[in-house]
Design an enzyme around this catalytic site. Structure first.
Site, short mmCIF file in Angstrom:
data_model
loop_
_atom_site.label_atom_id
_atom_site.label_comp_id
_atom_site.label_asym_id
_atom_site.label_seq_id
_atom_site.Cartn_x
_atom_site.Cartn_y
_atom_site.Cartn_z
N LYS A 115 0.69 -1.21 0.16
CA LYS A 115 0.11 0.10 -0.01
C LYS A 115 0.76 1.47 -0.38
O LYS A 115 0.39 2.06 -0.74
CB LYS A 115 -0.86 -0.18 1.26
CG LYS A 115 -1.96 -0.94 0.59
CD LYS A 115 -3.63 -0.69 1.98
CE LYS A 115 -4.65 -1.59 1.23
NZ LYS A 115 -5.32 -2.15 1.73
N LYS A 207 -5.41 -10.05 -6.06
CA LYS A 207 -6.49 -10.05 -5.54
C LYS A 207 -7.78 -8.51 -5.90
O LYS A 207 -7.29 -7.94 -6.31
CB LYS A 207 -6.09 -9.73 -4.41
CG LYS A 207 -6.96 -9.74 -3.18
CD LYS A 207 -6.59 -9.62 -1.50
CE LYS A 207 -6.55 -8.06 -1.68
NZ LYS A 207 -7.01 -7.41 0.08
N LYS A 210 -10.84 -3.14 -3.84
CA LYS A 210 -11.61 -1.52 -3.64
C LYS A 210 -11.47 -0.77 -4.19
O LYS A 210 -11.16 0.14 -5.22
CB LYS A 210 -12.14 -1.67 -2.63
CG LYS A 210 -12.37 -2.01 -2.04
CD LYS A 210 -13.54 -1.05 -0.11
CE LYS A 210 -14.12 -2.33 0.95
NZ LYS A 210 -13.01 -2.55 1.88
N1 AQP Z 1 -10.61 -10.11 -2.99
C1 AQP Z 1 -10.09 -10.92 -1.90
N2 AQP Z 1 -10.87 -11.91 -1.43
C2 AQP Z 1 -10.89 -12.73 -0.59
N3 AQP Z 1 -11.10 -11.78 0.72
C3 AQP Z 1 -11.04 -10.53 0.42
N4 AQP Z 1 -11.02 -9.69 1.54
C4 AQP Z 1 -10.47 -8.49 0.93
N5 AQP Z 1 -11.12 -8.93 -0.51
C5 AQP Z 1 -10.37 -9.66 -1.10
C6 AQP Z 1 -11.60 -8.87 2.38
O1 AQP Z 1 -12.59 -8.88 3.25
C7 AQP Z 1 -12.24 -8.09 4.34
C8 AQP Z 1 -12.23 -7.02 4.38
O2 AQP Z 1 -11.58 -6.10 3.59
P1 AQP Z 1 -11.18 -5.04 4.15
O3 AQP Z 1 -11.96 -3.47 3.51
O4 AQP Z 1 -10.77 -4.83 5.39
O5 AQP Z 1 -9.74 -4.13 3.76
P2 AQP Z 1 -8.80 -4.92 2.66
O6 AQP Z 1 -8.64 -6.71 2.67
O7 AQP Z 1 -7.38 -4.50 2.07
O8 AQP Z 1 -9.87 -5.12 0.92
P3 AQP Z 1 -9.58 -4.18 0.17
O9 AQP Z 1 -10.56 -4.18 -1.38
O10 AQP Z 1 -8.31 -5.66 -0.85
O11 AQP Z 1 -10.02 -2.66 0.04
P4 AQP Z 1 -8.12 -2.08 -0.32
O12 AQP Z 1 -8.23 -2.16 -2.10
O13 AQP Z 1 -8.86 -0.55 -0.12
O14 AQP Z 1 -7.16 -2.68 -0.20
C9 AQP Z 1 -10.92 -8.97 4.92
O15 AQP Z 1 -11.22 -9.78 6.17
C10 AQP Z 1 -10.12 -9.21 3.76
O16 AQP Z 1 -9.56 -10.81 4.47
#
Ligand code: AQP
Length: 349
Positions: A115, A207, A210
């Protein structure tokens, strides 16, 4: 909720549209665990601001994640749904645990490296300390189980290390106060189900996320039927026909991702799906997958939109959840302060 033997905690950041990865990797597990555990599900807004958030968007996204929780089947009556910033114990315990965690441990966190990217010096201090706040979220409730996607595994291991170091550093004070030696039980990650790592529709090696600049890379829970179908039809594939056996998916990340998503959404096994579509073109699989995805996801999107029409209702759910969460966290935080030797007012001893 009484002092529970096994307690589930998990959080989702209000940083944008929830997507299929969040849904399959986390939210569907949250729903299942409600039958067997006492659960706290948190919209982790303090985590969100480790990267700059537009204030109006943060408010809206916090309500929208809450609405999506409810629309997916999370029961805010039996369990606890709240936003992190309304329970000050998270921030205070995070500070205490910042003094237990080691910089070397945080330096190993791959998510910070991803990040922060090349411009590490310009990342917020909060982004670096993010995993300690996550440990505080979990330990503030002495949570025993944490359902997360695969990407959070390393952070969970760090939470376990922090819990164990706290228990060791303060072992004598913990024993003197009559607490169990595992003052903070090391939390168990629950990385389960058929889709613990849903990949981008544009690149099967990344992955679904968002923050991916391409909206075509993910299916948002708010997408309508046409958008879902379009994104699946345009998902990247390779030039070969689908294999008829699961082994044939090795080294084919896009095929493997689409079959995995199909399996998770339909409850069918990957083998069964390949028996039906193996040997044929991707377009047949994609048409069937689009139908399943639309069936599962559009009712959730519609219910989320309906709930968003009444923000006061959502805010009441969050503040009631925060009061119930505080009632669990406050005595744990007070016991933590006592064990560490902080002086309290005589009437509060
Ligand atoms: N691609 C994924 N596959 C399976 N699980 C996922 N999670 C996120 N992406 C995937 C799980 O969703 C939960 C919440 O995630 P989060 O919002 O706290 O943050 P994150 O993991 O950083 O999600 P994003 O979408 O990837 O956000 P950004 O882009 O902002 O970093 C967690 O349990 C995560 O494991």
């Amino acid at each position: 909720m009484a002092e529970a033997k096994s307690r589930v905690f998990s959080g989702v950041q209000p940083t944008g549209n929830l997507h299929l990865g969040n849904y399959l990797g986390a939210i569907t597990r949250f729903v299942e665990l409600q039958d067997t555990h006492d659960c706290l599900y948190c919209v982790v807004d303090l985590h969100a601001v480790t990267v700059w958030q537009d204030p109006d968007e943060l408010t809206r996204n916090t309500r929208e994640v809450t609405a999506a929780f409810l629309a997916s089947g999370i029961d805010a009556e039996t369990h606890i749904v709240f936003n992190q910033s309304q329970v000050p114990a998270h921030a205070e315990l995070a500070w205490l645990l910042n003094c237990v965690a080691r910089i070397g441990w945080l330096n190993r966190m791959t998510q910070f490296k991803e990040k922060a990217g090349k411009n590490r010096e310009n990342a917020s201090v909060g982004l670096f300390a993010y995993p300690v706040l996550m440990a505080a979220d979990i330990l503030a409730y002495r949570s025993t189980h944490v359902p997360v996607g695969e990407d959070q595994k390393q952070h969970l291991e760090l939470s376990r290390d922090i819990a164990q170091k706290f228990n060791t550093d303060f072992a004598r004070a913990i024993a003197r106060a009559g607490h169990e030696a595992e003052f903070f039980p090391p939390p168990e990650p629950l990385i389960m189900g058929p889709a613990t790592r849903v990949m981008s529709l544009r690149d099967g090696t990344r992955k679904m996320s968002k923050s991916d600049p391409s909206d075509l890379s993910r299916i948002n829970l708010s997408d309508d039927a046409d958008t879902i179908a379009k994104k699946i039809r345009r998902a990247k594939t390779d030039p070969n026909a689908l294999p008829s056996e699961v082994e044939g998916l090795a080294a084919r990340p896009e095929a493997s991702n689409l079959v995995g998503i199909f399996a998770a959404l339909s409850g069918r096994s990957a083998g069964d799906i390949l028996k039906q579509f193996g040997g044929g073109p991707f377009s047949r699989l994609k048409d069937a997958l689009a139908d399943v995805a639309v069936d599962v996801l559009t009712p959730i999107g519609a219910e989320t939109a309906r709930l968003m029409d009444d923000p006061d209702h959502i805010d009441r759910i969050l503040s009631r959840g925060a009061a119930r969460a505080s009632a669990i966290a406050t005595p744990i935080l007070e016991a933590t302060r006592d064990v560490m030797g902080f002086v309290r007012a005589p009437h509060r001893r």
